[in-house]
Structure formats: structure tokens, C-alpha cells
Design a protein around this motif. Sequence first.
Motif, short mmCIF file in Angstrom:
data_model
loop_
_atom_site.label_atom_id
_atom_site.label_comp_id
_atom_site.label_asym_id
_atom_site.label_seq_id
_atom_site.Cartn_x
_atom_site.Cartn_y
_atom_site.Cartn_z
N LEU A 54 49.49 29.96 5.64
CA LEU A 54 48.38 28.91 5.82
C LEU A 54 47.50 29.29 4.40
O LEU A 54 47.01 28.01 3.60
CB LEU A 54 47.66 29.02 6.86
CG LEU A 54 48.09 28.76 8.14
CD1 LEU A 54 47.21 28.83 9.30
CD2 LEU A 54 48.96 27.45 8.47
N HIS A 55 47.33 30.37 3.82
CA HIS A 55 46.78 30.57 2.63
C HIS A 55 47.58 29.96 1.26
O HIS A 55 47.03 29.12 0.58
CB HIS A 55 46.60 32.16 2.34
CG HIS A 55 46.13 32.52 1.12
ND1 HIS A 55 44.62 32.88 0.81
CD2 HIS A 55 46.64 32.28 -0.24
CE1 HIS A 55 44.62 33.10 -0.42
NE2 HIS A 55 45.69 33.00 -1.14
N GLU A 56 48.78 30.14 1.52
CA GLU A 56 49.64 29.82 0.35
C GLU A 56 49.74 28.09 0.63
O GLU A 56 49.74 27.31 -0.39
CB GLU A 56 51.10 30.19 0.41
CG GLU A 56 51.04 31.67 0.05
CD GLU A 56 50.36 31.88 -1.28
OE1 GLU A 56 50.10 31.42 -2.10
OE2 GLU A 56 49.77 33.37 -1.24
N GLY A 67 47.36 26.22 1.38
CA GLY A 67 46.09 25.75 0.87
C GLY A 67 46.22 25.48 -0.64
O GLY A 67 45.90 24.53 -1.31
N HIS A 68 46.94 26.59 -1.11
CA HIS A 68 47.15 26.47 -2.81
C HIS A 68 48.16 25.05 -2.88
O HIS A 68 47.94 24.38 -3.79
CB HIS A 68 47.83 27.58 -3.24
CG HIS A 68 46.97 28.72 -3.50
ND1 HIS A 68 45.88 28.88 -4.35
CD2 HIS A 68 46.95 30.03 -3.14
CE1 HIS A 68 45.43 30.09 -4.26
NE2 HIS A 68 46.12 30.80 -3.52
N ALA A 69 49.08 25.21 -2.10
CA ALA A 69 50.21 23.89 -2.30
C ALA A 69 49.63 22.66 -1.98
O ALA A 69 49.90 21.51 -2.83
CB ALA A 69 51.18 24.39 -1.49
N HIS A 94 41.08 27.20 -7.34
CA HIS A 94 42.60 27.38 -6.75
C HIS A 94 42.28 28.21 -5.28
O HIS A 94 42.66 28.06 -4.31
CB HIS A 94 43.50 27.80 -7.57
CG HIS A 94 44.55 27.02 -7.39
ND1 HIS A 94 45.25 26.70 -6.32
CD2 HIS A 94 45.30 26.40 -8.65
CE1 HIS A 94 46.45 25.89 -6.81
NE2 HIS A 94 46.32 25.60 -7.88
N GLU A 95 41.64 29.51 -5.55
CA GLU A 95 41.53 30.35 -4.56
C GLU A 95 40.56 29.90 -3.23
O GLU A 95 40.79 30.27 -2.45
CB GLU A 95 40.96 31.76 -4.93
CG GLU A 95 41.29 32.86 -4.40
CD GLU A 95 42.85 33.09 -4.01
OE1 GLU A 95 43.44 32.73 -4.81
OE2 GLU A 95 43.04 33.70 -2.83
N SER A 96 39.58 29.04 -3.95
CA SER A 96 38.80 28.23 -2.63
C SER A 96 39.68 27.47 -1.92
O SER A 96 39.41 27.33 -0.60
CB SER A 96 37.63 27.65 -3.39
OG SER A 96 38.05 26.36 -3.86
N GLN A 97 40.57 26.88 -2.25
CA GLN A 97 41.40 26.01 -1.66
C GLN A 97 42.19 26.60 -0.74
O GLN A 97 42.48 26.25 0.42
CB GLN A 97 42.11 24.99 -2.32
CG GLN A 97 41.50 23.94 -3.24
CD GLN A 97 40.41 23.33 -2.62
OE1 GLN A 97 40.44 22.57 -1.58
NE2 GLN A 97 38.98 23.55 -2.84
N SER A 98 42.76 27.84 -0.82
CA SER A 98 43.59 28.63 0.03
C SER A 98 42.66 29.17 1.34
O SER A 98 42.90 29.18 2.26
CB SER A 98 44.34 29.92 -0.68
OG SER A 98 43.46 30.73 -1.53
N ARG A 99 41.54 29.76 0.46
CA ARG A 99 40.69 30.35 1.61
C ARG A 99 39.91 29.64 2.49
O ARG A 99 39.72 29.81 3.51
CB ARG A 99 39.64 31.36 0.84
CG ARG A 99 40.51 32.72 0.42
CD ARG A 99 39.73 33.36 -0.83
NE ARG A 99 41.02 34.11 -1.13
CZ ARG A 99 41.01 35.70 -1.25
NH1 ARG A 99 40.02 36.07 -0.07
NH2 ARG A 99 41.75 36.34 -1.30
ZN ZN Z 1 45.50 33.02 -3.25
#
Ligand code: ZN
Length: 525
Positions: free
Chosen positions: A284-286, A288-290, A314-319
Motif C-alpha cells: 500500500l505504501h508503494e 501510494g507512490h505509484a 512523494h513520501e507524503s503520498q505513500s505514507r
Molecule cells: Zn516511500
Amino acid sequence: MARKQAATKQRQKAPPPGSRSPQDMLADLKGRLREIADLRAANAVLSWDQSTYMPEGGAAARGRQMAVLSRFAHERSVAPDIGRLLDALIPYGETLPQTSDDACLLRVARRDFEKAIKVPGDYVARANVHWSASYQEWTRARPANDFPSMVPYLEKTLDLSREYSEFFAPYAHIADPHIDDADEGMTTASVGNLFGELRRGLVPLVDVICDRPEADDSCLHQEFAKAGQLEFARHAAERMGYDFRRGRLDLTHHPFCTKFSAGDVRITTRVNERDLGDALFSTLHEAGHAMYEQGIDPALAGTPLGHGVSAGVHESQSRLWENIVARSRGFWDYFYPPLQRSFAAQLGGVPLDVFHRAINKVARSLIRTDADEVTYNLHIMLRFDLELRLLEGKLAVKDLAEAWRAAMQADLRIAPADDRDGCLQDVHWYSGTIGGAFHSYTIGNILAAQFYAAALKVHPEIPEQIRRGEFATLHGWLHDNIYWHGARFPPAELVRRATGSALSMQPYLGYLLDKYGALYRLPAG
Ligand code: ZN
């Protein structure tokens, strides 16, 4: 996080742009930039294959092939023709509205070019040779708990990291050029201020949580068959909005997301049959990046604007998806019944409350990548402080292991028994520069809460929708306010446009206090 790219400098003779029309020169510039993007995308395919399906025997040739493509991309990115085109397009750029795509493109292309030409080709070659040797040695030294053998490598890495900063002198702090590479506009001072504020809020929260009875997460550590885990993770990612017609999910050792084009953004995961959280949350983390990359305006594809704007955003979107959504109670109101059906023997008798507490268990731990949402940032701040002290010359590499133990003891009140679980645990310093390697993870956590709060302000119905397994409103808000813009606006401007204010700690601290206050039944205030 994207690895920092340094570039080679090259002198070539080429005809000056002369009296060509701005439109013609802009098309020429875009064509050259697209070629660079295509070379990098081709390299990304090789890299994805290397991390997923390539047989071991392919390693040497693959390394060589990837180095050739990287060199071609770097050479093209510092070609004097690009500088000449950018110069010739200055008057045209001044006639454009500041937020038009072409004006944004010219700004970002100029920034990339100016940065790339400051770094000499000889440095790039030396640094790449060193990092690959250092990484190689680290893969042996970490399992062997052999920090002393890494000291000379890390000393050279520190020298190279300082040398890199000098290309961008004058700077206010020696870490600034590294931080700016990851998160445009941020500095050692601005990150330090944020982290100071976060630490003041977090340390007491961690203390009070750790005084409460420990959450029981044994339900996550039974035997869970690989196929069932993957099927569930895939289903949840798709439901959140990851488009499998323009992506795919494969297995790897260290999960990542990679993009070959707007129509092909892939994610990877790994499965631990004794840990139900591993595959699920990393998928789900990845995803979010995708979803960020899948949602960028197609008009920006192949240009320097056609990707996420910074490591922190970018990291905000995965987290946001991994933590705020997928570790929320509402998410599991919807998803727990099907998860229980998939693993009836293991979870059939585990109440939702127990499961929800298990996936949000807070504990002082040694390993950053295994840390919970609350203590995670203490791991990051510790690394950030050590990076600064190393770069400033206040800490010698040979004293790093001891400094690590002391900092862990001070911040997390536990210390690793050996360096394998201490200063050898993360690959970052052993395969790239010291400086700018870690802070973006915490910036991502802070921004995730700020973006989510902004989405809720416009759409207060989002939590209720999540409870029903509906994510279109949240996904749509992120799409319109973040994804779509790619790298059009600098990160600080993107944050202001999306949330109405500058980056702020309050939503994140408020989120942690609310969520963990309820989970651990902490007294209010
Ligand atoms: Zn990440």
C-alpha cells in the motif's frame, strides 16, 4: 527515495540557436529533454528487472549496461546545446504567465541544468566507483557485524559528500546542497527547526505510551500463506485507486515503485509468511507512490515536470495511504471481514479491536524500517543529527558506532547490542552521500497529515466513505491538488496551493495525539 544524480560536464561544438523562433527552440529543447527521460526510463526497466526476475548470472553485464545508459543520460543532460537553448529562451519565458506549463518547464529545466553542470564528470566517475565498492563491502559487513571494515569506506564517502557541497558554495550549511537536491527550497536550518518542534511533541508522547501496557501483536505473527497475502494486498491497492492497467505488482527484496512512462508505473513487494503486515503495508505504501505518478497530467509526460516534485512530497503520498488510511480503524471496518475470511484459521477468533491495536503497536525498537508511526521519526532525527555532525567535522567516522548507541539511548532509551542493528542497518550512507539521505521520510509524515487535513476540510465525508471501502473522493482530491501538477510548482508552493498554508507541524502532531491517545487510552491534554 530517488538516489541523487550527479552529472558529467562536457564541451561540445554545436551551431547556436541563431534566429529560430521561440516555438521551434522550445520544441527542440523538449525533444532533447524527452530523449534524456527515455534513456533514464530504459535504465529503470533494466533496474526493475535486476531487482525482480534477473538470474544472478546477469549481474555483471547488467551493471555495465546500466552504467552505459546512465552515462549517456548524464552527457545529454549537461550538453552545452541545452544551456544555449535555455539562454535563448529567456526572453520568451518572460512573456509567459508564470504558472503556464512552458514557464514551469523552463524554470525546472534551468535548475536541473545549472545543478548538473556544477558537478565535474571526474567527480561523478570517482563517486560512482566508490559507492559501488562501498555497497559491495556493506553487503558483507552488515551480516558480519563488521563496522571497522566500513570505516575507511565511510571516511571516503564523507570526503566525497563534503566535496559535493563545495560545488555549490557558498552555502549557509554544508548539508544544504544535499537537502536541496532531495527537497527543493529546504535547508539544514528549516529542517532543524521542524525537527526540534517535532521532537518536543514526540518524546513525551512516546514516554507516556510506553508506560501503558504493551499492545499484543501476536495475531500478526502466525503462519500466513504467501498467495493469500498477495491477493489481499493487490485487492486493497486496487480498491484505493492504483490502476493495474497501467501498472503491475511483483516480488522483490526491498520494495520500491518505478515508472517507465505515464502508462506503466510498477510496484513491488515482499512477503513474510510470519508477519501479516509486511507485504500488505509495503504494497500500500508503494501503491501510494505509484498513484501519485499515475495521476500526473499526461501533458507533462517526458518533460522534467512529469514526475513527483520532491522526495518529501512523494513520501507524503505513500505514507498518507499506508498509515493515515490503511492503519485507520475505518479502513479495517471495511477490510477486516474479508481479511478474516481469507485467513479464517488465524484471524477468525481475533476481534477487530485487537487487530487494529496490533497494526498500530508502539514500541521502542532498534530498526528504523520496522518502527511504528510514533517512534519512526525519532529514528530519522537521530540520523539527521549524526549526518550534520559528520559533515561539520564534529564527529569522526571511527566514533560513529558509539555516537549511534549514545543517541539511541538518549532518544529511544534502548541501544543496539551490535552495529548490525546500529549504524550498519541502513544502506543509504553505504551506497551514496552522507547528507540529505533521511530527512525526507519525516517531511513526508508531516505533509501527509497536512494534506489529509486539507482534504477533510473540503470533504468531511471522507472518513465515512473509507469505512465503506470507498476512496474515490480522497483519491480525487489528491489527484486534483497534488498528483496532477507533477513538478510544475516548487514543493512549498504546491503545499500552499493544496492546503492554504505553509508546511506546518500542527496537523501531524494533532493526528498522532488523537489517534494514539485513543488507542492507548491516554488522558486528554
Ligand atoms: Zn516511500
